[in-house]
Write a protein that holds these residues in place. Structure first.
Motif, mmCIF file in Angstrom:
data_model
loop_
_atom_site.group_PDB
_atom_site.id
_atom_site.type_symbol
_atom_site.label_atom_id
_atom_site.label_comp_id
_atom_site.label_asym_id
_atom_site.label_seq_id
_atom_site.Cartn_x
_atom_site.Cartn_y
_atom_site.Cartn_z
ATOM 1 N N LYS A 126 -7.778 34.685 150.216
ATOM 2 C CA LYS A 126 -8.552 34.911 151.435
ATOM 3 C C LYS A 126 -7.651 35.338 152.595
ATOM 4 N N ALA A 127 -6.407 34.908 152.544
ATOM 5 C CA ALA A 127 -5.482 35.201 153.644
ATOM 6 C C ALA A 127 -4.868 36.594 153.552
ATOM 7 N N THR A 128 -4.933 37.208 152.375
ATOM 8 C CA THR A 128 -4.332 38.536 152.220
ATOM 9 C C THR A 128 -5.139 39.557 152.994
ATOM 10 N N THR A 129 -4.432 40.534 153.505
ATOM 11 C CA THR A 129 -5.069 41.558 154.333
ATOM 12 C C THR A 129 -5.709 42.627 153.450
ATOM 13 N N SER A 130 -6.823 43.147 153.944
ATOM 14 C CA SER A 130 -7.509 44.234 153.259
ATOM 15 C C SER A 130 -8.224 45.082 154.296
ATOM 16 N N SER A 131 -7.871 46.357 154.376
ATOM 17 C CA SER A 131 -8.418 47.240 155.401
ATOM 18 C C SER A 131 -9.866 47.594 155.094
ATOM 19 N N ASP A 132 -10.718 47.533 156.139
ATOM 20 C CA ASP A 132 -12.116 47.913 156.002
ATOM 21 C C ASP A 132 -12.389 49.294 156.597
ATOM 22 N N VAL A 189 -9.241 55.793 152.645
ATOM 23 C CA VAL A 189 -9.168 57.072 151.944
ATOM 24 C C VAL A 189 -7.759 57.636 152.011
ATOM 25 N N PHE A 190 -7.142 57.570 153.193
ATOM 26 C CA PHE A 190 -5.785 58.105 153.354
ATOM 27 C C PHE A 190 -4.783 57.333 152.497
ATOM 28 N N THR A 191 -4.895 56.005 152.494
ATOM 29 C CA THR A 191 -3.958 55.189 151.708
ATOM 30 C C THR A 191 -4.092 55.471 150.222
ATOM 31 N N GLU A 192 -5.329 55.555 149.756
ATOM 32 C CA GLU A 192 -5.561 55.799 148.331
ATOM 33 C C GLU A 192 -5.113 57.203 147.939
ATOM 34 N N ARG A 193 -5.355 58.180 148.795
ATOM 35 C CA ARG A 193 -5.004 59.570 148.472
ATOM 36 C C ARG A 193 -3.496 59.780 148.447
ATOM 37 N N THR A 194 -2.765 59.045 149.284
ATOM 38 C CA THR A 194 -1.309 59.242 149.374
ATOM 39 C C THR A 194 -0.525 58.237 148.538
ATOM 40 N N MET A 195 -1.203 57.463 147.700
ATOM 41 C CA MET A 195 -0.508 56.485 146.863
ATOM 42 C C MET A 195 0.430 57.194 145.894
ATOM 43 N N ASP A 196 1.661 56.706 145.781
ATOM 44 C CA ASP A 196 2.629 57.373 144.905
ATOM 45 C C ASP A 196 2.499 56.872 143.467
ATOM 46 N N GLU A 197 3.304 57.462 142.590
ATOM 47 C CA GLU A 197 3.198 57.177 141.158
ATOM 48 C C GLU A 197 3.600 55.741 140.826
ATOM 49 N N VAL A 198 4.591 55.212 141.536
ATOM 50 C CA VAL A 198 5.037 53.841 141.258
ATOM 51 C C VAL A 198 3.931 52.845 141.580
ATOM 52 N N GLU A 199 3.231 53.064 142.684
ATOM 53 C CA GLU A 199 2.156 52.153 143.060
ATOM 54 C C GLU A 199 1.008 52.210 142.053
ATOM 55 N N ARG A 200 0.665 53.405 141.601
ATOM 56 C CA ARG A 200 -0.408 53.526 140.603
ATOM 57 C C ARG A 200 0.022 52.886 139.280
ATOM 58 N N ALA A 201 1.268 53.094 138.911
ATOM 59 C CA ALA A 201 1.764 52.443 137.697
ATOM 60 C C ALA A 201 1.728 50.933 137.850
ATOM 61 N N GLY A 202 2.053 50.442 139.055
ATOM 62 C CA GLY A 202 2.003 49.009 139.299
ATOM 63 C C GLY A 202 0.595 48.459 139.151
ATOM 64 N N GLU A 203 -0.400 49.192 139.637
ATOM 65 C CA GLU A 203 -1.794 48.766 139.476
ATOM 66 C C GLU A 203 -2.169 48.650 138.001
ATOM 67 N N PHE A 206 -15.775 58.641 146.509
ATOM 68 C CA PHE A 206 -14.361 58.253 146.573
ATOM 69 C C PHE A 206 -14.224 56.843 147.144
ATOM 70 N N TRP A 207 -14.928 56.579 148.256
ATOM 71 C CA TRP A 207 -14.836 55.272 148.916
ATOM 72 C C TRP A 207 -15.366 54.166 148.015
ATOM 73 N N LYS A 208 -16.497 54.393 147.366
ATOM 74 C CA LYS A 208 -17.103 53.341 146.550
ATOM 75 C C LYS A 208 -16.220 52.989 145.362
ATOM 76 N N MET A 209 -15.672 53.999 144.690
ATOM 77 C CA MET A 209 -14.785 53.701 143.562
ATOM 78 C C MET A 209 -13.545 52.935 144.025
ATOM 79 N N PRO A 239 -9.914 64.264 141.418
ATOM 80 C CA PRO A 239 -9.126 63.604 140.359
ATOM 81 C C PRO A 239 -8.972 62.099 140.571
ATOM 82 N N ILE A 240 -8.726 61.669 141.815
ATOM 83 C CA ILE A 240 -8.554 60.242 142.078
ATOM 84 C C ILE A 240 -9.884 59.511 141.924
ATOM 85 N N THR A 241 -10.969 60.155 142.336
ATOM 86 C CA THR A 241 -12.289 59.538 142.170
ATOM 87 C C THR A 241 -12.573 59.260 140.700
ATOM 88 N N ILE A 242 -12.272 60.229 139.842
ATOM 89 C CA ILE A 242 -12.519 60.059 138.404
ATOM 90 C C ILE A 242 -11.586 59.002 137.816
#
Length: 592
Positions: free
Chosen positions: A261-267, A273-287, A389-392, A535-538
């Motif tokens: 509950k204490a962790t931050t999450s942008s609304d 959209v900007f954060t998800e679109r600019t996510m690099d390969e390491v972050e996606r691999a981490g997910e 994009f936002w919903k996914m 591509p990111i939406t899919i």
């Protein structure tokens, strides 16, 4: 290697035979064809009387003995003969160019076949059905073109369509050309749609191919072949919070929930959209690796489980469904295309490629019943793409376990997904305001007819348990609509207006030219932005429909079976290789 050499040799022989065929055919046609306008001078010089026969003009050779007995020509007349012969050479013969044209078509077919062969050879097996589906759709568009050219615009319906066009449009050719223009437009839309699908395939293959390498090089700090939670947290620079609040060294479920509950999450939508679109390969691999940890604990899978192979199969299946275009998909766009095309047809223009196309420049902007519906469809397309994009993305955030580090001892901890916390799930809403109403209307009741069956499906909002099918179709239709608007805006308005402005040509409405070009250029930029999100939406759609309650057990079994078969084949290959080593002194294979 021998096959490659044999193939190249065959190609060389084919080229040689082709050149010989061109020369021989040209000679034969020249021998039997009457003198053309280009060799009348040579014919007059070489055959001054009617009983002298002139043949093989192209090479200046005559088999008539009486001609050989004539006096030598003067230098001037000989020069005229040389000029006439040069004009009648192979390059000036229409037969040559006909053969070259057909040869170029054959060459394109060969290039197409080789491209498809290499594409299928280098594409992973789970993605091959996507390639087959796209080829089938291209074949369908090609069949429609053949049908229109042979039946509608040609015989037997060509005269009927021509009479209708002359009766109601005042020009016999206008409706026939409109048929050809619309088919070309459909074909361009289909091809660009498959290009976007190809980009999506490339994106997922890039992620799959680099996932293992990234996890080994960028995340596996100690090089032991396994990525621990501490290494993953350090590589991803995750948030550090105090988890063990009572300091007993044990993380209870209550402490994990409080930390989550204490962790931050942008609304903020645009920030998300900007954060998800600019996510690099390491972050996606981490997910993906965080999701892997969750699947391993849920399904008790072996540590050798390759999450990239699992997502590859999931993505291949989803994209195969997305690229299948139903004919009825064109129906919603008919009113817009009809309105836009009416600007041209009302001025006896078929499309931007017509000779008088500049007469429509400026009228797309000045005609209210064309400009405002176009703005509506463009706004609808942009809103639709952004909402998908936002919903996914927000659903993925709810399903993804949260990795944090303890602010006290620095140890990494994997917190449960947010959707498991009742308070966070109840505050979550992926169908806000008018979007929820639209989802229920377009799905004939949505969650009221197909209520969610588990916590996972509660995240899908107003669509309920229909989410998987509904949003696969939503992504398909949204992408197709965006491609359609992009093709029409670019080919029929932007390029035409730009050409008129660059050439300084006379246009139908000079005052509306610059505003029209500006508006449709903005529409084009908007469409390109939407396609960049596809591509990111899919990818995110594939993620949210394949984890937690939606883990595909059949796919897991296939991945594990493939891994076992690969391991067995590798072991067998190593065993055979050891047994069949060739002794250097004999050069003979030993008995196995």
């Amino acid at each position: 290697m021998m096959m490659k050499k044999r193939g190249r040799s065959g190609m060389m022989w084919c080229c040689c035979l082709l050149v010989a065929a061109v020369v021989a055919t040209t000679k034969v046609v020249d021998a039997f064809a009457p003198p053309s306008a280009t060799n009348k001078v040579a014919a007059a010089i070489s055959a001054p009387s009617s009983h002298f026969r002139w043949t093989w003009t192209a090479v200046g050779f005559d088999t008539n003995k009486s001609f050989q007995q004539r006096p030598q020509l003067s230098m001037a007349m000989a020069a005229m003969v040389d000029v006439a012969a040069a004009e009648n050479s192979i390059l000036h013969n229409p037969t040559t160019w006909s053969i070259l044209a057909m040869t170029s078509i054959v060459g394109l077919l060969v290039a197409w076949e080789e491209t498809i062969h290499n594409l299928r050879h280098n594409t992973p097996k789970p993605i091959l059905p996507v390639i087959d589906s796209m080829l089938a759709e291209v074949g369908g568009l090609g069949f429609i073109g053949l049908f229109l050219s042979t039946v509608v615009t040609g015989r037997p319906l060509g005269s009927v369509v021509g009479n209708i066009s002359e009766e109601y449009l005042g020009d016999e050719e206008l409706l026939l050309e409109a048929f050809e223009f619309l088919h070309t437009f459909f074909f361009q839309v289909g091809i660009l749609f498959f290009v976007v699908a190809g980009v999506c395939v490339g994106a997922v293959l890039e992620e799959v191919n680099q996932l293992e390498e990234i996890s080994a090089l960028a995340l596996d700090a100690d090089g032991d072949g396994e990525v621990t939670l501490d290494e993953l947290a350090e590589a991803l620079q995750v948030e550090s919070i105090i988890i063990d609040t009572d300091g007993d060294g044990i993380l209870s479920e209550e402490e994990k929930i409080d930390a989550l509950k204490a962790t931050t999450s942008s609304d903020n939508v645009f920030e998300l959209v900007f954060t998800e679109r600019t996510m690099d390969e390491v972050e996606r691999a981490g997910e993906c690796l965080v999701a892997r940890e969750r699947i391993l604990s849920q399904k008790s899978l072996p540590n050798e489980f390759a999450i990239e192979n699992y997502f590859e199969r999931i993505f291949g299946h989803n994209l195969e469904e997305i690229v299948e275009l139903s004919p009825v998909i064109w129906l919603p766009l008919i009113p817009l295309i009809a309105l836009d095309n009416s600007v041209d047809l009302s001025r006896d223009i078929v499309s931007a490629s017509s000779s008088n196309a500049f007469e429509s420049c400026g009228y797309f902007y000045e005609t209210p019943w064309v400009f405002y519906p176009t703005m509506f469809f463009q706004g609808l397309s942009l809103t639709w793409a952004l909402f998908n994009f936002w919903k996914m993305t927000v659903i993925k955030k709810m399903l993804l376990p949260t990795l944090v580090t303890d602010g006290v001892n620095g140890e990494a901890a994997l917190l449960p997904p947010r959707y498991e916390i009742d308070e966070l799930r109840e505050d979550f809403n992926s169908s806000p305001s008018i979007f929820g109403w639209a989802e229920q209307f377009l799905t004939s009741g949505g969650s009221m007819v197909a209520p969610p069956r588990n916590k996972h499906e509660e995240l899908f909002g107003a669509v309920g348990s229909k989410f998987e099918v509904v949003y696969r179709d939503s992504i398909r239709f949204s992408t197709w609509m965006c491609v359609s608007l992009l093709v029409y805006s670019t080919t029929q308005v932007v390029l035409r207006d730009s050409s008129a402005l660059f050439l300084g040509a006379q246009v139908g409405n000079p005052d509306g030219l610059v505003p029209e070009l500006t508006a449709w250029s903005i529409f084009t930029a908007s469409a390109i932005f939407q396609l960049a999100l596809a591509p990111i939406t899919i990818l995110n759609y594939s993620f949210v429909t394949s984890v937690e309650e939606y883990v595909k057990d059949k796919v897991l079994i296939k991945v594990l079976n493939d891994a076992a078969e690969t391991a067995n084949e590798s072991t067998l290959a190593e065993s055979i290789q050891k047994k069949v080593e060739v002794p250097l002194e004999t050069g003979a294979l030993p008995k196995v």
